[in-house]
Design an enzyme around this catalytic site. Sequence first.
Site, short mmCIF file in Angstrom:
data_model
loop_
_atom_site.label_atom_id
_atom_site.label_comp_id
_atom_site.label_asym_id
_atom_site.label_seq_id
_atom_site.Cartn_x
_atom_site.Cartn_y
_atom_site.Cartn_z
N THR A 178 -51.08 -41.67 -66.32
CA THR A 178 -50.63 -40.80 -65.09
C THR A 178 -51.39 -39.70 -65.00
O THR A 178 -51.57 -39.08 -64.03
CB THR A 178 -48.99 -40.15 -65.47
OG1 THR A 178 -48.16 -41.26 -65.67
CG2 THR A 178 -48.44 -39.69 -64.25
N ASN A 202 -57.98 -40.57 -77.79
CA ASN A 202 -57.14 -41.52 -78.04
C ASN A 202 -57.70 -42.97 -77.46
O ASN A 202 -57.74 -43.03 -76.25
CB ASN A 202 -55.50 -41.24 -77.34
CG ASN A 202 -54.76 -42.69 -77.26
OD1 ASN A 202 -54.94 -43.39 -78.10
ND2 ASN A 202 -53.51 -42.34 -76.84
N ASP A 209 -51.16 -37.92 -70.55
CA ASP A 209 -50.15 -36.93 -70.85
C ASP A 209 -49.59 -36.83 -72.21
O ASP A 209 -49.15 -35.56 -72.66
CB ASP A 209 -49.17 -36.97 -69.69
CG ASP A 209 -49.47 -36.68 -68.42
OD1 ASP A 209 -50.41 -35.77 -68.30
OD2 ASP A 209 -49.10 -37.26 -67.37
N GLY A 210 -49.19 -37.78 -72.94
CA GLY A 210 -48.81 -38.04 -74.42
C GLY A 210 -49.74 -37.35 -75.01
O GLY A 210 -49.29 -36.78 -76.09
N ARG A 267 -45.40 -51.89 -72.20
CA ARG A 267 -46.63 -50.95 -72.53
C ARG A 267 -47.86 -52.27 -72.04
O ARG A 267 -49.01 -51.58 -71.73
CB ARG A 267 -46.83 -50.53 -73.86
CG ARG A 267 -46.00 -49.44 -74.16
CD ARG A 267 -46.64 -48.51 -75.19
NE ARG A 267 -46.17 -47.27 -74.92
CZ ARG A 267 -47.07 -46.21 -74.29
NH1 ARG A 267 -48.47 -46.69 -74.05
NH2 ARG A 267 -46.50 -45.07 -74.09
N ALA A 278 -50.24 -42.07 -83.65
CA ALA A 278 -49.82 -41.22 -82.92
C ALA A 278 -49.34 -39.83 -83.56
O ALA A 278 -49.11 -40.01 -84.83
CB ALA A 278 -48.28 -41.56 -82.18
C1 LIG Z 1 -41.68 -46.62 -52.04
C2 LIG Z 1 -42.55 -45.94 -52.95
C3 LIG Z 1 -42.12 -45.06 -54.00
C4 LIG Z 1 -42.83 -44.24 -54.84
C5 LIG Z 1 -42.37 -43.34 -55.69
C6 LIG Z 1 -43.20 -42.21 -56.45
C7 LIG Z 1 -42.67 -41.43 -57.24
C8 LIG Z 1 -43.58 -40.66 -58.06
C9 LIG Z 1 -43.07 -39.39 -58.69
C10 LIG Z 1 -44.00 -39.41 -59.80
C11 LIG Z 1 -43.57 -38.27 -60.52
C12 LIG Z 1 -44.47 -38.00 -61.75
C13 LIG Z 1 -43.81 -37.04 -62.77
C14 LIG Z 1 -44.68 -36.94 -64.06
C15 LIG Z 1 -44.51 -37.46 -65.05
C16 LIG Z 1 -45.09 -37.20 -66.46
O1 LIG Z 1 -44.75 -35.82 -67.20
C17 LIG Z 1 -44.69 -38.41 -67.32
C18 LIG Z 1 -45.94 -38.24 -68.43
O2 LIG Z 1 -47.09 -38.90 -67.95
N1 LIG Z 1 -45.02 -39.62 -66.65
C19 LIG Z 1 -43.83 -40.47 -66.68
O3 LIG Z 1 -42.91 -40.28 -67.11
C20 LIG Z 1 -43.93 -41.69 -65.68
C21 LIG Z 1 -42.99 -41.74 -64.91
C22 LIG Z 1 -43.60 -42.55 -63.55
C23 LIG Z 1 -42.35 -42.49 -62.64
C24 LIG Z 1 -42.91 -43.65 -61.40
C25 LIG Z 1 -41.72 -43.83 -60.51
C26 LIG Z 1 -42.39 -44.96 -59.71
C27 LIG Z 1 -41.38 -45.43 -58.85
C28 LIG Z 1 -41.61 -46.66 -57.92
C29 LIG Z 1 -40.49 -46.90 -57.34
C30 LIG Z 1 -40.40 -48.02 -56.36
C31 LIG Z 1 -39.24 -48.33 -55.84
C32 LIG Z 1 -39.44 -49.60 -54.68
C33 LIG Z 1 -38.40 -49.94 -54.23
C34 LIG Z 1 -38.55 -51.16 -52.73
N1 LIG Z 2 -54.57 -44.06 -82.22
C1 LIG Z 2 -53.17 -44.34 -81.66
N2 LIG Z 2 -52.50 -45.18 -81.85
C2 LIG Z 2 -51.23 -45.34 -81.24
N3 LIG Z 2 -50.91 -44.14 -80.41
C3 LIG Z 2 -51.77 -43.26 -80.35
C4 LIG Z 2 -52.88 -42.92 -81.08
N4 LIG Z 2 -53.32 -41.63 -80.56
C5 LIG Z 2 -52.73 -41.17 -79.86
N5 LIG Z 2 -51.22 -41.99 -79.43
C6 LIG Z 2 -50.17 -41.69 -78.85
O1 LIG Z 2 -50.15 -42.65 -77.81
C7 LIG Z 2 -49.46 -41.85 -76.62
C8 LIG Z 2 -50.05 -42.21 -75.25
O2 LIG Z 2 -51.16 -41.73 -75.16
P1 LIG Z 2 -51.79 -41.23 -73.88
O3 LIG Z 2 -51.19 -40.14 -73.30
O4 LIG Z 2 -53.17 -40.69 -74.18
O5 LIG Z 2 -51.96 -42.44 -72.77
P2 LIG Z 2 -51.26 -43.20 -71.77
O6 LIG Z 2 -51.21 -44.54 -71.86
O7 LIG Z 2 -51.80 -42.67 -70.61
O8 LIG Z 2 -49.67 -42.76 -71.88
P3 LIG Z 2 -48.89 -41.60 -71.02
O9 LIG Z 2 -47.93 -42.63 -70.49
O10 LIG Z 2 -48.56 -40.63 -71.78
O11 LIG Z 2 -49.83 -40.96 -69.82
C9 LIG Z 2 -49.38 -40.66 -76.87
O12 LIG Z 2 -48.09 -40.08 -77.05
C10 LIG Z 2 -50.03 -40.32 -78.48
O13 LIG Z 2 -49.23 -39.67 -79.09
#
Ligand SMILES: CCCCCCCCCCCCC/C=C/[C@@H](O)[C@H](CO)NC(=O)CCCCCCCCCCCCCCC
Ligand SMILES: Nc1ncnc2c1ncn2[C@@H]1O[C@H](COP(=O)(O)OP(=O)(O)OP(=O)(O)O)[C@@H](O)[C@H]1O
Length: 573
Positions: free
Chosen positions: A232, A129, A188-189, A295, A164
Amino acid sequence: MEIDSVRVESSVWIGNKRYKALLSGWYFSWTEIDKRNRERKTISVPVSEVIGVKEGRVEIQTQKKVEDTDLDFTLFYVKRNGHGLSWSLGRTQFCCPSRGVRDQWTTQLRTALKTHSPSRPHRLLVFINPFGGKKRGKQIFHSLVAPLFELAGISSHVVVTERANQARDYILKKDLTGFNGVICVGGDGMFSELLHGVIGRTQQEAGVSEHDPTVMLQPCDLHIGVIPAGSTDCVCFATMGINDPVTSTLHIIIGDSQPLDVCSVHYQNTLVRYSVSMVGYGFYGDVLAESERHRWMGPLRYDYSGFMVYLCNRSYPGLVQYLPADSHISSPRDKTRCLSGCRVCSESKERLFPHFDSSSSLYSTNVSQCNSELEGEWVTIEGRFKCVSLTCMSSSCPRSPEGLSPSAHLADGTADLIMVRETNPLGFLTFLHRHTTKQDQFDLPFVEVHRVKAVRFSLPPGEAEEEEEEYEKQADREIQTSAERELEDPEKLFCGNIAGQSQQHLAGWKERGSETSRLKRQGFACVPCCTKPRSVSVWNCDGEILPHTEISCRVHGQLVRLFARGIETSTMQ
Ligand SMILES: CCCCCCCCCCCCC/C=C/[C@@H](O)[C@H](CO)NC(=O)CCCCCCCCCCCCCCC
Ligand SMILES: Nc1ncnc2c1ncn2[C@@H]1O[C@H](COP(=O)(O)OP(=O)(O)OP(=O)(O)O)[C@@H](O)[C@H]1O
Ligand SMILES: [Ca+2]
């Protein structure tokens, strides 16, 4: 040189030091011999971790011979750095007493490699990608991955995606004869695209309906490899313990195999998506919805959106039903970690596949077998939640090194259901913050965690209904919604093959599209989560927003296999 059926031994030189080189069983080792013929330090490399053997003195980067003598050979192998999770390419140049001995060594080592590493891939299908994460996918592949594949004699067919779902469709439709695995260079996408392609294709070939939530899906033979180049990279981190393209490449080359649980998400009797990481409602759904608008910020969009959504301090009513897993086997609070060679996961295999026929390598897809996995008493919990999350594995990532559920297992056929009830902002911040430390995020009075085999989520009657009605009325008023425009081009939606044909599914998107469009027209430009109807959030399924609120989820134990081995405990060379 001495050769018998189990041992090959000779003197060799590395630089100006003399060594005894020994190939015995599963190991190749070399021991320094001092001037008085005493044995000194030994370095030992498992044959399964040898990457390649080349005649002459060969450089790592260029793979060119710097000196072409008849006496030398160069060994390339896996070298562990730091605490052992990060791997790099080790190289040692050996000088033999004669050309005959050198040729014997290269022949014997290559034969041992074939014998001891039968599951190495020879040909791989690679999807890059170019826009994932920091947009470095192509560079990462060509500078770090391709040279290692070449060194190991692996040929690859590379597809740089232009849209995509291209990778998913390619796997579903094209002839894959001769490929031993599919690799994604992205986040992860991208992994999710490969996951849907591989599972979908396997079910098509086995004649199994993915939509039936009670059916036992056919486990997939085609391995998936992940070269992290996303935002991520949770799947990579949780299965390797590190996000490093070279480490991932070396695991692929040596043909490591890690089974992985997969959760299927259904709306009524339609498959919506598969998940390996997180199916999350409330906070994580809102963060994802908000992050889609930013994004352009790249990976930082999640932190910014997380902060904004945190400020909204929302909670949502919900009715959660779950089917508990056997609590005698393991628990999400048993403080263990799923590590390489995990006993809980390996002992799960017999329970998950009681009728595996090893002679034909086929799994019976008999429905009654699958129902035994779905036996048990469902438990119902109703309340207002900050978030409800289901994770098949720890979902550790650089943001949260221990993960959403630190004791979850990669391949035990269960997922952990985490429910965070309505609480004050400080309480929720404490919960979130504990994800970044070693403190137990479940040791809080408003948090519950259960190890489960299946989950159902619905909106409770009463409170939710009124607001839902208003929500639906608004949606109906929208004639030309953004979702309808998208429906004209179903390719833009996910999973065209599995869920896209379902009218219910399309209606779900229409619902969401109407909502987005309504908010836009009303001019709510910032933090849209604050303007949504109070009662409904969205589901985040491995980083994709789901078009339905009322869903059911089921864990399919060890459905896919990755080129990985789980997280190793410290094993320094
Ligand atoms: C005080 C610091 C708090 C930090 C909290 C960190 C919690 C992190 C938990 C991470 C969980 C990741 C789960 C994975 C999901 C993936 O399958 C998916 C695909 O890539 N990612 C997301 O959906 C992307 C979702 C990403 C979620 C990120 C959340 C970030 C939260 C930040 C909160 C800040 C609050 C601050 C208040 C002062
Ligand atoms: N050439 C492309 N143009 C646009 N979107 C694409 C292309 N190739 C793949 N994708 C889509 O882009 C999305 C995000 O891609 P990818 O997971 O590689 O990167 P990311 O920025 O890390 O995103 P994520 O938040 O899912 O980790 C995927 O869901 C995929 O389906
Ligand atoms: Ca699991």
